[in-house]
Design a protein around this motif. Structure first.
Motif, short mmCIF file in Angstrom:
data_model
loop_
_atom_site.label_atom_id
_atom_site.label_comp_id
_atom_site.label_asym_id
_atom_site.label_seq_id
_atom_site.Cartn_x
_atom_site.Cartn_y
_atom_site.Cartn_z
N GLY A 453 -0.25 5.69 12.77
CA GLY A 453 -2.30 5.77 13.72
C GLY A 453 -2.73 7.45 13.57
O GLY A 453 -3.37 7.74 14.66
N VAL A 454 -2.11 7.76 12.98
CA VAL A 454 -2.49 9.51 12.92
C VAL A 454 -2.11 9.76 11.70
O VAL A 454 -1.61 9.84 10.64
CB VAL A 454 -0.88 10.30 13.74
CG1 VAL A 454 -0.92 11.58 13.72
CG2 VAL A 454 -0.45 9.46 14.87
N GLU A 455 -3.92 10.49 12.35
CA GLU A 455 -4.47 11.01 10.52
C GLU A 455 -4.27 12.75 9.98
O GLU A 455 -4.96 12.95 11.13
CB GLU A 455 -5.34 10.38 10.07
CG GLU A 455 -5.15 8.71 8.92
CD GLU A 455 -6.42 8.24 9.10
OE1 GLU A 455 -7.63 9.20 8.62
OE2 GLU A 455 -5.97 6.97 8.91
N ARG A 467 -6.92 13.94 12.47
CA ARG A 467 -8.48 13.50 12.83
C ARG A 467 -8.69 11.79 13.20
O ARG A 467 -9.65 11.37 13.45
CB ARG A 467 -8.83 13.06 11.15
CG ARG A 467 -8.93 14.46 9.90
CD ARG A 467 -9.42 14.07 8.60
NE ARG A 467 -10.56 13.74 8.93
CZ ARG A 467 -11.69 14.48 9.49
NH1 ARG A 467 -11.70 16.46 9.13
NH2 ARG A 467 -12.97 14.08 8.78
N ALA A 468 -7.10 11.42 13.72
CA ALA A 468 -7.34 9.87 14.27
C ALA A 468 -5.74 9.81 15.23
O ALA A 468 -4.94 9.87 14.00
CB ALA A 468 -7.80 9.39 13.22
N VAL A 469 -5.91 9.43 16.38
CA VAL A 469 -4.57 9.20 16.83
C VAL A 469 -4.60 7.48 17.26
O VAL A 469 -6.21 6.81 16.79
CB VAL A 469 -5.16 9.50 18.07
CG1 VAL A 469 -4.82 11.39 17.65
CG2 VAL A 469 -6.30 9.13 19.06
N PRO A 470 -3.37 6.99 17.82
CA PRO A 470 -3.93 5.66 17.23
C PRO A 470 -4.41 4.91 18.89
O PRO A 470 -4.69 6.02 19.33
CB PRO A 470 -2.06 5.14 18.84
CG PRO A 470 -1.33 6.37 18.24
CD PRO A 470 -2.34 7.25 17.98
N SER A 471 -5.57 3.74 18.13
CA SER A 471 -6.28 3.39 19.13
C SER A 471 -5.79 3.17 21.12
O SER A 471 -6.72 3.31 21.39
CB SER A 471 -7.60 2.04 18.44
OG SER A 471 -6.43 1.58 18.81
N LEU A 472 -5.06 2.54 20.67
CA LEU A 472 -4.04 2.54 21.79
C LEU A 472 -4.09 3.70 23.04
O LEU A 472 -4.42 3.16 23.66
CB LEU A 472 -2.38 1.14 22.02
CG LEU A 472 -2.65 -0.07 21.88
CD1 LEU A 472 -1.35 0.05 21.30
CD2 LEU A 472 -2.67 -0.40 23.00
N LEU A 473 -3.69 4.20 22.13
CA LEU A 473 -3.57 5.81 23.67
C LEU A 473 -4.91 6.88 23.80
O LEU A 473 -5.16 8.14 22.64
CB LEU A 473 -2.37 6.52 22.61
CG LEU A 473 -1.00 5.16 22.43
CD1 LEU A 473 0.08 6.44 21.67
CD2 LEU A 473 -0.58 4.58 23.65
N ASP A 474 -5.56 5.98 24.05
CA ASP A 474 -6.66 6.96 24.70
C ASP A 474 -6.09 8.19 25.36
O ASP A 474 -7.57 9.31 25.30
CB ASP A 474 -7.66 6.44 25.70
CG ASP A 474 -7.36 5.80 26.85
OD1 ASP A 474 -6.95 6.08 26.67
OD2 ASP A 474 -8.22 5.50 27.23
N ARG A 475 -5.32 8.66 25.88
CA ARG A 475 -4.41 9.83 26.70
C ARG A 475 -4.13 11.24 25.60
O ARG A 475 -4.14 11.56 26.32
CB ARG A 475 -4.14 9.38 28.01
CG ARG A 475 -4.59 8.18 28.79
CD ARG A 475 -3.44 7.70 29.85
NE ARG A 475 -3.42 8.78 30.71
CZ ARG A 475 -3.85 8.71 31.68
NH1 ARG A 475 -4.27 8.54 32.58
NH2 ARG A 475 -3.51 10.67 32.37
N LEU A 476 -3.78 11.13 24.90
CA LEU A 476 -3.04 11.43 23.75
C LEU A 476 -3.93 13.16 23.25
O LEU A 476 -5.47 12.88 23.00
CB LEU A 476 -2.72 10.81 22.19
CG LEU A 476 -1.82 10.63 22.45
CD1 LEU A 476 -1.49 9.76 20.53
CD2 LEU A 476 -0.35 10.74 22.76
N VAL A 477 -3.62 14.32 24.12
CA VAL A 477 -4.09 15.73 23.44
C VAL A 477 -3.13 15.47 22.23
O VAL A 477 -2.46 15.94 21.52
CB VAL A 477 -3.23 16.26 24.78
CG1 VAL A 477 -4.05 18.40 24.40
CG2 VAL A 477 -3.90 15.54 25.59
N PRO A 478 -4.36 15.44 20.83
CA PRO A 478 -4.07 16.59 19.67
C PRO A 478 -3.25 17.82 19.88
O PRO A 478 -1.97 16.88 19.00
CB PRO A 478 -5.41 16.14 19.44
CG PRO A 478 -6.37 15.46 20.09
CD PRO A 478 -6.21 15.89 21.22
N GLU A 479 -2.97 18.50 20.31
CA GLU A 479 -2.40 19.83 20.31
C GLU A 479 -1.32 19.15 20.03
O GLU A 479 0.03 20.06 19.85
CB GLU A 479 -2.57 20.91 20.78
CG GLU A 479 -4.37 21.10 21.07
CD GLU A 479 -5.35 20.46 21.00
OE1 GLU A 479 -5.18 19.92 21.70
OE2 GLU A 479 -6.42 20.77 20.41
#
Ligand code: ADP
Ligand code: MG
Length: 563
Positions: A453-455, A467-479
Motif C-alpha cells: 500500500g505504499v507508492e 504518493r499513497a499510503v495504506p488506507s487503513l492507516l490515516d495517522r502515518l507520517v510520510p517522512e
C-alpha cells in the motif's frame, strides 16, 4: 539388451553416494556431525558459492591417526560401532561409516588430520572416487576437510543443485540446528568470507537463539520446561509476531538429534495455536528427551523421522506442555493475578488435553470479545492510555496503543494476503530527501512496498515522493514512513520479500496506531473495540506486549474480602 556387467566400483560408489549426499547442505551436516562426534570444542564452516564451489570444515577434535586416514574415507568403515549390540545404544551422530566415502565419490575431498598426541598432521585426497596417497602435512591438532566441486563429474546430480543463495540457506540451516543443540561447542559459519553465524562455546541456549533468530526475537522467546515420567521437554517459543505460515523456523530435537516429524510438528502447532495468530508456527526450539528404548530414530535413512512406542502419549504431552508453559507466560491472557492481585484460577479455562488428533469442535469458553461483538458497552478511558470496560465474568483493561497496533497488523495482513494492502493516494504527495544509497535501497524493494500500500516515486536525483499510503492507516507520517522503510530494508538486506513485507507491516501497524496519551472520542473508542473484537489474535501487540489485562469477579471478591 546388452549383457549384464558388474558396474565399476567408482560408479557403484557414486550411486550409493546419492543416499547420503544430496546437496552441499548434506556435506555440511555430515562433516559437522563428524566434528561433534570427535569431541570438537570449536567448529568452523567455510563455504564458497553456497558450498557448490567449496565447503571447508575445521575442528579441534580428536583427529585421525595417519594410518587410519584411508579407512576413514572407505565405505562402511567407522570407529563408532563395532558389533550389533552397539546399534541399540548409539551415542554418536554418525555410525554408518559412509559419509566421507560418499562425499569422496562425488567431489574432490581433501582430508587433513592430526591427533592431539601426534607430532605432525597427515593428509589424503580423494578425487571423484580415486584415492590418492597418504602424505605428511602441516596442520594443527584436529581435522580439516575441504570438499570442492561437488558433483562436478556427476552431471545427473549437478543439474539438481540450485543457485548459491538457496544452497547456502540449506547449509546454514544445518549449522544452526547443530549449533542450537550443542551447548559447550563454538560454531562459526562464513560464506564467501562473510561471517554469518558466531556462537561461543560458553553461549547458552538463549545466546544461541540470538545468533540464529536475531537478538530482538531471542529476548522475547518464552522458556518452557516440563519433566514427565515419559519425557523431558525444554523449549523456547517466539512471540506471536514471529509466527509464520511455514514451519521453517521450528527446530525439533529428539534426544539431541534434529528431526523433522510431521506428527510431532502437528503436536507443536496444537500446543501453540491459542497464542499464534492464523494458526501458524512461531520461531521455536524444542528439545525432547525420551528413554532411547521408547523412540526409534532409525526408521528413516536420513534419521529425520521418528517412531515412538506410545506416540499419542508423547504428542499429547508435548502439546500440553507447550500450552501450559505459554499459558503461564507473559504473552498469554493476563489475569489480574499477574499485575498485583491474588488470583487462584485463571479466568480462561485451560483447554482439555489432546494430542495430534483432530482439534476440539469449539474453542474453550473465553472472556475475550469474540462472543460479544454486538455492542462494545460503556468504556472508560483512563489517563488517555487505558480503556476499562465490563466483559462477561469480570472486567478488562486494555492498552489502547497495543490494541490498535494489533488491530492494524491483523487487518493489514489480511488485506495483504488477499490482493495487497489497499492504498490511499495522498492529496498532496509528500517529498522526502534521501541519499543515493537510500534511493537505491528503496528502488530495490519498490514492488514489495507497493503491495503493502505504499507508492513511492523518484523525485529528482535526491528525493522520493510518497504518493499513497495504506488506507487503513490515516495517522502515518510520510517522512517517518520512508525512514522506517529504510530501516527495515537495511536490517533485512538478505531477507526474502515476504519476510521483509511482514516486518514493514509490523512497523506500519505500530506507527499507525494511537499513542498512549491520545484522547479518544466515543466514536474512535467504539470503532477500535469493534475491530478488536474480530481478531484471530488479540492477546498481544505486534511486539508481544499484552493488549488486555483481565480482572475476574473472583479477583474483585477477593480484593474486597467477600470471599
Ligand atoms: P561415521 O561418522 O558414520 O563413522 P564417516 O564416513 O562420517 O562415518 O567417518 C568415518 C570415520 O572417520 C569416523 O568413524 C571417524 O573415526 C573418522 N572421522 C571422520 N571425521 C572425523 C573428524 N572430524 N575427526 C575425527 N575423526 C573423524
Ligand atoms: Mg559421520
Amino acid at each position: 539388451m546388452s549383457p549384464i556387467r558388474r558396474l565399476p566400483q567408482v560408479l557403484v560408489d557414486q550411486i550409493a553416494a546419492g543416499e547420503v549426499v544430496e546437496r552441499p547442505a548434506s556435506v555440511v551436516k555430515e562433516l559437522v556431525e563428524n566434528a561433534l562426534d570427535a569431541g570438537a570444542g570449536r567448529i568452523e564452516v567455510l563455504l564458497a558459492e553456497g558450498g557448490r564451489r567449496a565447503i571447508e570444515v575445521r575442528d579441534d577434535g580428536c583427529g585421525i591417526p595417519a594410518e587410519e586416514l584411508v579407512l576413514a574415507v572407505t565405505s562402511h568403515a567407522t570407529s563408532k560401532i563395532a558389533g550389533p549390540e552397539d546399534l541399540r545404544a548409539i551415542a554418536t551422530l554418525g555410525f554408518r561409516g559412509e559419509a566421507l566415502a560418499s562425499i569422496g565419490a562425488v567431489s574432490r575431498l581433501h582430508l587433513v588430520s592430526r591427533p592431539h598426541d601426534a607430532p605432525a598432521a597427515a593428509e589424503v585426497e580423494v578425487r571423484f572416487g580415486r584415492l590418492g596417497a597418504v602424505r605428511a602435512a602441516a596442520g594443527a591438532p584436529g581435522t580439516r576437510v575441504v570438499v570442492e566441486d561437488l558433483f562436478a563429474e556427476v552431471p545427473a546430480r549437478l543439474q539438481f543443485l540450485r543457485q548459491p543463495s538457496t544452497e547456502l540457506a540449506h547449509a546454514a540451516a544445518w549449522v544452526e540446528r547443530l549449533g542450537l543443540s550443542h551447548e559447550g561447542v563454538a560454531f562459526a559459519l562464513r560464506h564467501d568470507g562473510r561471517a554469518l553465524l558466531d556462537v561461543a562455546a560458553g553461549d547458552d541456549l538463549e545466546a544461541r537463539c540470538a545468533a540464529v533468530f536475531g537478538r530482538g526475537l531471542a529476548e522475547r522467546m518464552v522458556a518452557v520446561a516440563e519433566d514427565r515420567d515419559v519425557l523431558r521437554l525444554r523449549a523456547r517459543v517466539g512471540p506471536p509476531e514471529s509466527v509464520r505460515a511455514d514451519p521453517g523456523r521450528v527446530h525439533l530435537f529428539l534426544n539431541g538429534r534434529w528431526i523433522r516429524d510431521p506428527r510431532l510438528l502437528r503436536a507443536v502447532r496444537e500446543g501453540v495455536r491459542e497464542f499464534a495468530p492464523d494458526g501458524g508456527y512461531p520461531a521455536l526450539v524444542l528439545f525432547l528427551a525420551v528413554p532411547p528404548e521408547r523412540a526409534d530414530v532409525n526408521v528413516h535413512p536420513q534419521k529425520l523421522e521418528v517412531r515412538f512406542r506410545d506416540d499419542r502419549l508423547v504428542f499429547a504431552a508435548v502439546a500440553g506442555a507447550l500450552r501450559r508453559g505459554l499459558g503461564r507466560s507473559q504473552w498469554a491472557a493476563r489475569s489480574a493475578g499477574s499485575v498485583g492481585w491474588q488470583v487462584a484460577e485463571p479466568l480462561t479455562r485451560p483447554p482439555a488435553e489432546h494430542g495430534a488428533g483432530p482439534p476440539p469442535a469449539a474453542p474453550p469458553p473465553d472472556t475475550t470479545l469474540v462472543n460479544a461483538a454486538e455492542s462494545v458497552g460503556p468504556v472508560l478511558q483512563v489517563a488517555n492510555t487505558y480503556l476499562v470496560r465490563e466483559v462477561p465474568g469480570g472486567m478488562e483493561i486494555l492498552d489502547q496503543h497495543a490494541l490498535h497496533e494489533r488491530v492494524n497488523l491483523e487487518e493489514l495482513r489480511r488485506e495483504w494476503r488477499r490482493s495487497g494492502v489497499v492504498a490511499q493516494p495522498l492529496l498532496v504527495p509528500a517529498v522526502v530527501d534521501v541519499s543515493r544509497e537510500e534511493f537505491d535501497l528503496l528502488a530495490r524493494w519498490a514492488d514489495v512496498f507497493r503491495s503493502l500500500g505504499v507508492e513511492l516515486e523518484a523525485f529528482g536525483p535526491g528525493a522520493v515522493s510518497v504518493r499513497a499510503v495504506p488506507s487503513l492507516l490515516d495517522r502515518l507520517v510520510p517522512e517517518r514512513l520512508v525512514h522506517d522503510l529504510l530501516d527495515v530494508a537495511r536490517e533485512h538486506r538478505e531477507a526474502a520479500p515476504a519476510a521483509l513485507a511482514d516486518e514493514v507491516l509490523r512497523r506500519m501497524a505500530c506507527r499507525g496506531a494511537v499513542s498512549a496519551g491520545d484522547r479518544l472520542d466515543g466514536e474512535m473508542l467504539e470503532n477500535l473495540l469493534r475491530r478488536g473484537a474480530r481478531l484471530p489474535q488479540d492477546r498481544t501487540c505486534a511486539h508481544g506486549r499484552p493488549v488486555r489485562v483481565l480482572l475476574s469477579l473472583q479477583d474483585l471478591e477477593r480484593a474486597f474480602h467477600r470471599r
